[in-house]
Scaffold this active site. Structure first.
Site, short mmCIF file in Angstrom:
data_model
loop_
_atom_site.label_atom_id
_atom_site.label_comp_id
_atom_site.label_asym_id
_atom_site.label_seq_id
_atom_site.Cartn_x
_atom_site.Cartn_y
_atom_site.Cartn_z
N PRO A 118 -22.87 12.93 -28.25
CA PRO A 118 -22.28 12.37 -27.24
C PRO A 118 -21.69 10.71 -27.88
O PRO A 118 -22.72 10.52 -28.93
CB PRO A 118 -23.57 11.82 -26.47
CG PRO A 118 -24.39 12.96 -26.59
CD PRO A 118 -24.35 13.49 -27.84
N LYS A 119 -20.83 10.19 -27.43
CA LYS A 119 -20.17 9.21 -27.96
C LYS A 119 -20.40 7.87 -26.96
O LYS A 119 -20.00 7.95 -25.91
CB LYS A 119 -18.60 9.31 -28.21
CG LYS A 119 -18.04 7.83 -28.57
CD LYS A 119 -18.22 7.43 -29.80
CE LYS A 119 -17.62 6.21 -30.29
NZ LYS A 119 -18.07 5.21 -29.54
#
Length: 315
Positions: free
Chosen positions: A40-41
């Site tokens: 995830p960013k």
């Protein structure tokens, strides 16, 4: 000898400042079974964390600026890491069950005198996604899969506020993350090859965002305060200020009204404007957000699409 600002000198194979690995934007989820990792960013500030061989701690922003004094809570938490550890990751502040980028920028802009109080009011978390050194050994030449194993081993018994970001090699799980995690402030995914070393300063990773627009924090303006010509912004993952393209007439009026609600500007700085070079700007507290779009041409222009509300968080 101490560095400017009282920051300790870190000795070891990986010392500040370091160039961080970067990611190139893609518009579809890459799939290559058995060869890719997905993370995830988070919507925060890029930070490299150094725990030196003699116990010293230094925090470095993406630009190379040392920000240890602005994050005393993370500096203290980093003392639990083994000597000779260097981590790459994202600083986030959680508010109302989601990440709050304006709060992160408020923390990053804090003076040393205000930083401890802000740390108590807006505690930071560190989402580590890579390890550059461990036990005094440079791990950047090692493949990502080995670095990830070492990262998990280093952080397994540590707990908040320093934790490893989730990772999967299953593209279907990654797709689920991409569709469900925006609710907590995750802006997309970062994709890495399992066999690839850490390539400092190169766009070897890939990032998939939900939209081509981003939320940025307004830290200043050019032109008259009543009708600013452009806004000076800080975007997620980068602490270097950028000057927007010229504001449309409607936005100039809206920005002027929003700026009138903030404390009188004190001080300023310089930032790079595309096609112009370095320009001077007047600073404002990081209390106003803007939705922006960035071009994909050789000279990237940041265009303000609309202003967003935001409560003052201090600096």
């Amino acid at each position: 000898m101490p560095r400017p600002g009282g920051a300790p000198v870190v000795k070891g194979p990986v010392v500040p400042p370091v160039r961080v690995a970067l990611a190139e934007a893609v518009h579809a989820l890459p799939r290559d079974p058995g060869r890719l990792a997905y993370e995830p960013k988070f919507d925060g500030h890029r930070m490299v964390l150094f725990r030196g061989a003699a116990g010293e701690v230094v925090l470095q922003a993406r630009s190379g600026r040392l920000v240890t004094a602005a994050f005393p809570d993370l500096a203290e938490a980093a003392r639990a890491l083994p000597d000779g550890t260097v981590l790459d990751g994202e600083v986030v502040v959680w508010s109302g069950g989601r990440t709050d980028f304006a709060a992160v920028q408020g923390r990053a802009a804090a003076t040393p005198g205000r930083a401890p109080a802000l740390a108590r009011r807006l505690p930071a978390s560190y989402a580590a996604f890579d390890v550059l050194a461990a036990d005094g050994a440079d791990l950047r030449p090692a493949p990502y899969v080995r670095r990830r194993e070492r990262l998990e081993a280093l952080l397994s018994g540590l707990g908040p506020p320093i934790q490893a970001v989730p990772m999967t090699t299953d593209p279907d799980v990654a797709r689920d993350w991409f569709e469900t995690l925006p609710a907590v402030g995750v802006e997309g995914l970062v994709v890495k090859r399992l066999d690839e070393p850490y390539r400092a300063g190169r766009r070897a990773w890939r990032k998939l965002r939900h939209t081509d627009t981003r939320d940025a924090v307004v830290i200043g303006f050019t032109g008259p305060r009543e009708r600013p010509s452009a806004l000076v912004l800080v975007l997620p993952d980068d602490d270097a200020p950028v000057v927007s393209g010229p504001l449309a007439p409607r936005l100039r009026a809206e920005a002027g009204a929003a700026l009138r609600g903030l404390p009188e500007p004190v001080g300023g700085g310089t930032a790079t404007a595309v096609g112009v070079g370095e320009v001077a700007y007047r600073s404002v507290p990081p209390a106003l957000e803007a939705e922006v779009a960035q071009g994909t041409t050789r000279h990237t222009v940041t265009t303000v699409l609309r202003l967003k509300g935001g409560g003052e968080r201090g600096g």
